[in-house]
Scaffold this motif. Structure first.
Motif, PDB file in Angstrom:
ATOM      1  N   VAL A 138      -9.886   2.646   1.840  1.00 32.78           N
ATOM      2  CA  VAL A 138     -10.804   3.522   2.580  1.00 32.78           C
ATOM      3  C   VAL A 138     -10.056   4.790   2.977  1.00 32.78           C
ATOM      4  O   VAL A 138      -8.922   4.727   3.478  1.00 32.78           O
ATOM      5  CB  VAL A 138     -11.360   2.821   3.836  1.00 32.78           C
ATOM      6  N   VAL A 139     -10.689   5.936   2.754  1.00 38.20           N
ATOM      7  CA  VAL A 139     -10.093   7.232   3.083  1.00 38.20           C
ATOM      8  C   VAL A 139     -11.110   8.052   3.877  1.00 38.20           C
ATOM      9  O   VAL A 139     -12.275   7.689   4.000  1.00 38.20           O
ATOM     10  CB  VAL A 139      -9.681   8.005   1.810  1.00 38.20           C
ATOM     11  N   SER A 140     -10.630   9.179   4.421  1.00 39.07           N
ATOM     12  CA  SER A 140     -11.501  10.125   5.104  1.00 39.07           C
ATOM     13  C   SER A 140     -11.158  11.517   4.607  1.00 39.07           C
ATOM     14  O   SER A 140     -10.283  11.693   3.754  1.00 39.07           O
ATOM     15  CB  SER A 140     -11.305  10.045   6.624  1.00 39.07           C
ATOM     16  N   GLY A 141     -11.840  12.524   5.142  1.00 42.71           N
ATOM     17  CA  GLY A 141     -11.522  13.897   4.770  1.00 42.71           C
ATOM     18  C   GLY A 141     -10.150  14.323   5.223  1.00 42.71           C
ATOM     19  O   GLY A 141      -9.617  15.333   4.742  1.00 42.71           O
ATOM     20  N   MET A 142      -9.552  13.570   6.153  1.00 46.24           N
ATOM     21  CA  MET A 142      -8.225  13.914   6.669  1.00 46.24           C
ATOM     22  C   MET A 142      -7.106  13.151   5.967  1.00 46.24           C
ATOM     23  O   MET A 142      -5.954  13.569   6.020  1.00 46.24           O
ATOM     24  CB  MET A 142      -8.179  13.637   8.179  1.00 46.24           C
ATOM     25  N   GLY A 143      -7.424  12.023   5.344  1.00 45.58           N
ATOM     26  CA  GLY A 143      -6.391  11.243   4.664  1.00 45.58           C
ATOM     27  C   GLY A 143      -6.709   9.766   4.650  1.00 45.58           C
ATOM     28  O   GLY A 143      -7.874   9.354   4.748  1.00 45.58           O
ATOM     29  N   LEU A 144      -5.664   8.957   4.555  1.00 43.63           N
ATOM     30  CA  LEU A 144      -5.811   7.508   4.426  1.00 43.63           C
ATOM     31  C   LEU A 144      -6.313   6.886   5.726  1.00 43.63           C
ATOM     32  O   LEU A 144      -5.887   7.275   6.819  1.00 43.63           O
ATOM     33  CB  LEU A 144      -4.461   6.891   4.040  1.00 43.63           C
ATOM     34  N   CYS A 169       3.971   3.658   0.342  1.00 38.97           N
ATOM     35  CA  CYS A 169       3.857   5.115   0.388  1.00 38.97           C
ATOM     36  C   CYS A 169       5.069   5.757  -0.280  1.00 38.97           C
ATOM     37  O   CYS A 169       6.102   5.117  -0.486  1.00 38.97           O
ATOM     38  CB  CYS A 169       3.759   5.612   1.833  1.00 38.97           C
ATOM     39  N   ALA A 170       4.915   7.037  -0.603  1.00 36.72           N
ATOM     40  CA  ALA A 170       5.990   7.778  -1.251  1.00 36.72           C
ATOM     41  C   ALA A 170       6.097   9.164  -0.630  1.00 36.72           C
ATOM     42  O   ALA A 170       5.133   9.685  -0.056  1.00 36.72           O
ATOM     43  CB  ALA A 170       5.739   7.894  -2.753  1.00 36.72           C
ATOM     44  N   ILE A 171       7.275   9.755  -0.740  1.00 35.27           N
ATOM     45  CA  ILE A 171       7.480  11.134  -0.296  1.00 35.27           C
ATOM     46  C   ILE A 171       6.988  12.051  -1.404  1.00 35.27           C
ATOM     47  O   ILE A 171       7.439  11.948  -2.547  1.00 35.27           O
ATOM     48  CB  ILE A 171       8.959  11.404   0.015  1.00 35.27           C
ATOM     49  N   ARG A 172       6.061  12.923  -1.082  1.00 39.67           N
ATOM     50  CA  ARG A 172       5.421  13.765  -2.089  1.00 39.67           C
ATOM     51  C   ARG A 172       6.455  14.649  -2.795  1.00 39.67           C
ATOM     52  O   ARG A 172       7.272  15.312  -2.165  1.00 39.67           O
ATOM     53  CB  ARG A 172       4.348  14.650  -1.440  1.00 39.67           C
ATOM     54  N   GLY A 173       6.392  14.614  -4.118  1.00 39.47           N
ATOM     55  CA  GLY A 173       7.266  15.464  -4.917  1.00 39.47           C
ATOM     56  C   GLY A 173       8.594  14.859  -5.277  1.00 39.47           C
ATOM     57  O   GLY A 173       9.256  15.329  -6.202  1.00 39.47           O
ATOM     58  N   SER A 174       9.025  13.798  -4.571  1.00 37.75           N
ATOM     59  CA  SER A 174      10.335  13.207  -4.856  1.00 37.75           C
ATOM     60  C   SER A 174      10.225  11.833  -5.517  1.00 37.75           C
ATOM     61  O   SER A 174      11.109  11.434  -6.268  1.00 37.75           O
ATOM     62  CB  SER A 174      11.148  13.082  -3.564  1.00 37.75           C
ATOM     63  N   TYR A 182       1.610   2.098  -6.122  1.00 36.28           N
ATOM     64  CA  TYR A 182       2.247   0.863  -6.559  1.00 36.28           C
ATOM     65  C   TYR A 182       1.481  -0.387  -6.115  1.00 36.28           C
ATOM     66  O   TYR A 182       2.003  -1.496  -6.198  1.00 36.28           O
ATOM     67  CB  TYR A 182       3.673   0.786  -6.020  1.00 36.28           C
ATOM     68  N   SER A 183       0.278  -0.218  -5.629  1.00 37.08           N
ATOM     69  CA  SER A 183      -0.556  -1.361  -5.264  1.00 37.08           C
ATOM     70  C   SER A 183      -1.875  -1.260  -6.011  1.00 37.08           C
ATOM     71  O   SER A 183      -2.208  -0.221  -6.580  1.00 37.08           O
ATOM     72  CB  SER A 183      -0.821  -1.376  -3.745  1.00 37.08           C
ATOM     73  N   SER A 184      -2.634  -2.348  -5.998  1.00 35.28           N
ATOM     74  CA  SER A 184      -3.929  -2.355  -6.683  1.00 35.28           C
ATOM     75  C   SER A 184      -5.044  -1.824  -5.799  1.00 35.28           C
ATOM     76  O   SER A 184      -6.200  -1.805  -6.207  1.00 35.28           O
ATOM     77  CB  SER A 184      -4.260  -3.785  -7.125  1.00 35.28           C
ATOM     78  N   ILE A 185      -4.711  -1.369  -4.595  1.00 29.56           N
ATOM     79  CA  ILE A 185      -5.733  -0.930  -3.646  1.00 29.56           C
ATOM     80  C   ILE A 185      -5.919   0.581  -3.665  1.00 29.56           C
ATOM     81  O   ILE A 185      -7.042   1.078  -3.761  1.00 29.56           O
ATOM     82  CB  ILE A 185      -5.379  -1.404  -2.221  1.00 29.56           C
ATOM     83  N   PHE A 186      -4.817   1.334  -3.575  1.00 30.45           N
ATOM     84  CA  PHE A 186      -4.910   2.785  -3.468  1.00 30.45           C
ATOM     85  C   PHE A 186      -4.356   3.466  -4.716  1.00 30.45           C
ATOM     86  O   PHE A 186      -3.278   3.096  -5.205  1.00 30.45           O
ATOM     87  CB  PHE A 186      -4.120   3.295  -2.259  1.00 30.45           C
ATOM     88  N   THR A 222     -14.239   2.736  -4.631  1.00 25.55           N
ATOM     89  CA  THR A 222     -14.740   1.676  -5.511  1.00 25.55           C
ATOM     90  C   THR A 222     -14.165   1.911  -6.905  1.00 25.55           C
ATOM     91  O   THR A 222     -14.655   2.728  -7.670  1.00 25.55           O
ATOM     92  CB  THR A 222     -16.272   1.671  -5.550  1.00 25.55           C
ATOM     93  N   ASP A 223     -13.088   1.212  -7.189  1.00 26.18           N
ATOM     94  CA  ASP A 223     -12.379   1.349  -8.458  1.00 26.18           C
ATOM     95  C   ASP A 223     -12.957   0.344  -9.457  1.00 26.18           C
ATOM     96  O   ASP A 223     -12.931  -0.865  -9.233  1.00 26.18           O
ATOM     97  CB  ASP A 223     -10.890   1.078  -8.232  1.00 26.18           C
ATOM     98  N   THR A 224     -13.492   0.837 -10.566  1.00 27.89           N
ATOM     99  CA  THR A 224     -14.117  -0.050 -11.556  1.00 27.89           C
ATOM    100  C   THR A 224     -13.108  -0.968 -12.238  1.00 27.89           C
ATOM    101  O   THR A 224     -13.487  -1.977 -12.832  1.00 27.89           O
ATOM    102  CB  THR A 224     -14.849   0.773 -12.628  1.00 27.89           C
ATOM    103  N   THR A 225     -11.823  -0.639 -12.171  1.00 25.87           N
ATOM    104  CA  THR A 225     -10.791  -1.490 -12.776  1.00 25.87           C
ATOM    105  C   THR A 225     -10.160  -2.436 -11.756  1.00 25.87           C
ATOM    106  O   THR A 225      -9.262  -3.196 -12.091  1.00 25.87           O
ATOM    107  CB  THR A 225      -9.683  -0.634 -13.401  1.00 25.87           C
ATOM    108  N   PHE A 226     -10.629  -2.363 -10.490  1.00 23.44           N
ATOM    109  CA  PHE A 226     -10.005  -3.134  -9.420  1.00 23.44           C
ATOM    110  C   PHE A 226     -10.069  -4.633  -9.696  1.00 23.44           C
ATOM    111  O   PHE A 226      -9.067  -5.345  -9.599  1.00 23.44           O
ATOM    112  CB  PHE A 226     -10.687  -2.805  -8.088  1.00 23.44           C
ATOM    113  N   LEU A 227     -11.267  -5.129 -10.027  1.00 22.73           N
ATOM    114  CA  LEU A 227     -11.436  -6.567 -10.220  1.00 22.73           C
ATOM    115  C   LEU A 227     -10.585  -7.075 -11.380  1.00 22.73           C
ATOM    116  O   LEU A 227      -9.957  -8.132 -11.293  1.00 22.73           O
ATOM    117  CB  LEU A 227     -12.913  -6.887 -10.463  1.00 22.73           C
ATOM    118  N   GLU A 228     -10.539  -6.306 -12.471  1.00 23.06           N
ATOM    119  CA  GLU A 228      -9.745  -6.723 -13.627  1.00 23.06           C
ATOM    120  C   GLU A 228      -8.264  -6.802 -13.278  1.00 23.06           C
ATOM    121  O   GLU A 228      -7.575  -7.776 -13.627  1.00 23.06           O
ATOM    122  CB  GLU A 228      -9.963  -5.736 -14.777  1.00 23.06           C
TER     123      GLU A 228
END
Length: 287
Positions: free
Chosen positions: A145-151, A177-182, A220-224, A265-271
């Motif tokens: 779940v996300v919003s206009g501001m982020g996660l 999570c990851a550091i953007r760009g690195s 690195y997760s199946s959620i985000f 809603t990721d169509t590949t999530f269930l697979e």
């Protein structure tokens, strides 16, 4: 006192009738599973409607602030999309048609289902958020779940018309999570104190970064999916054992005024989830 006794004497039969009705209803719903389930479902629906009306009133008085936040977020997303398109143009030898096709195919499996927050808490270690979408809308547990501001968080429990989210500001939340760009990554956790800050643990000691850099989902997760904004590095510290960094992260999502969200809603999530569970079961059998 005499007036009270006179009142009780006059309406005694009605009071007794009401008391017996209450007792019979309690016994009916407590000792009969079907009637009990009907009562719970009805009570949840009524509570959801009450929360929805309350949320509508609060949204009316926060429209201006939400507009500013969405405008700022749109500008940021447009800049990032432009940067991604420029990089792809360099790789595709300035073939704009190929770049647009690559961007479309990369996100074709992701859909955003809009929802509204109807109830939330901020002053507990196990904060939860309720939204007005449920199983009948295609929501399933473990969706992002996300919003206009982020996660925002992860879908935790699902009913027919409402769902409960496990937000970042819950001590049980743990997001890669990851550091953007690195590309250096770690895990975001919340310590139960300040709802505007969280901590990113397990960042390797050889990583190079500075305060103010952005933190995003690693993918690195199946959620985000990767690249969803989480927040900015507020300060840099060390882990308890001194073997990695511990970063204080100022969250980009303001949970105190959160009203509109999007369920991924990721169509590949269930697979992907079924494949991961099959792999774990296979490893358990080998052991």
């Amino acid at each position: 006192m005499q007036n009270l006794l006179a009142f009780l004497t006059k309406y005694f039969h009605w009071l007794l009738f009401f008391l017996l009705e209450v007792v019979s209803l309690v016994l009916l719903f407590s000792y009969n599973s079907f009637q009990g389930s009907v009562w719970v479902s009805s009570a949840n629906a009524v509570a959801g409607k009450v929360y929805e009306w309350q949320s509508a009133v609060e949204q009316f008085f926060s429209l201006q602030q939400r507009t500013w936040q969405l405008e700022a977020r749109n500008v940021e997303l447009e800049q990032r999309l432009w940067q991604a398109r420029q990089k792809l143009l360099e790789q595709q030898s300035h073939d704009t048609a190929a770049v647009d096709s690559a961007l479309a195919s990369a996100t074709s499996h992701l859909l955003m289902l809009p929802a509204k927050v109807v109830n939330s808490t901020l002053n507990r270690p196990d904060n939860l958020i309720t939204i007005d979408r449920g199983r009948r809308d295609g929501i399933r547990p473990d969706m992002g779940v996300v919003s206009g501001m982020g996660l925002v968080g992860v879908v935790y429990m699902v009913g027919d018309h409402y769902s409960v989210l496990l937000p970042l500001v819950n001590t049980h939340s743990r997001v890669s999570c990851a550091i953007r760009g690195s590309g250096y990554f770690g895990y975001l956790i919340w310590d139960g104190a300040n709802p505007t800050e969280a901590y990113m643990d397990d960042v390797p000691r050889h990583a190079k970064f500075e305060e103010g850099e952005w933190i995003e989902t690693s993918g690195y997760s199946s959620i985000f999916p990767p690249g969803i904004t989480v927040g900015q590095i507020a300060s840099i510290g060390n882990s308890a054992d001194g073997l990695s960094y511990r970063l204080k992260v100022k969250l980009s999502t303001d949970f105190g005024c959160l009203r509109d969200v999007r369920v991924i809603t990721d169509t590949t999530f269930l697979e992907r989830r079924q494949l991961l569970m099959a792999a774990r079961d296979s490893m358990a059998l080998v052991r």
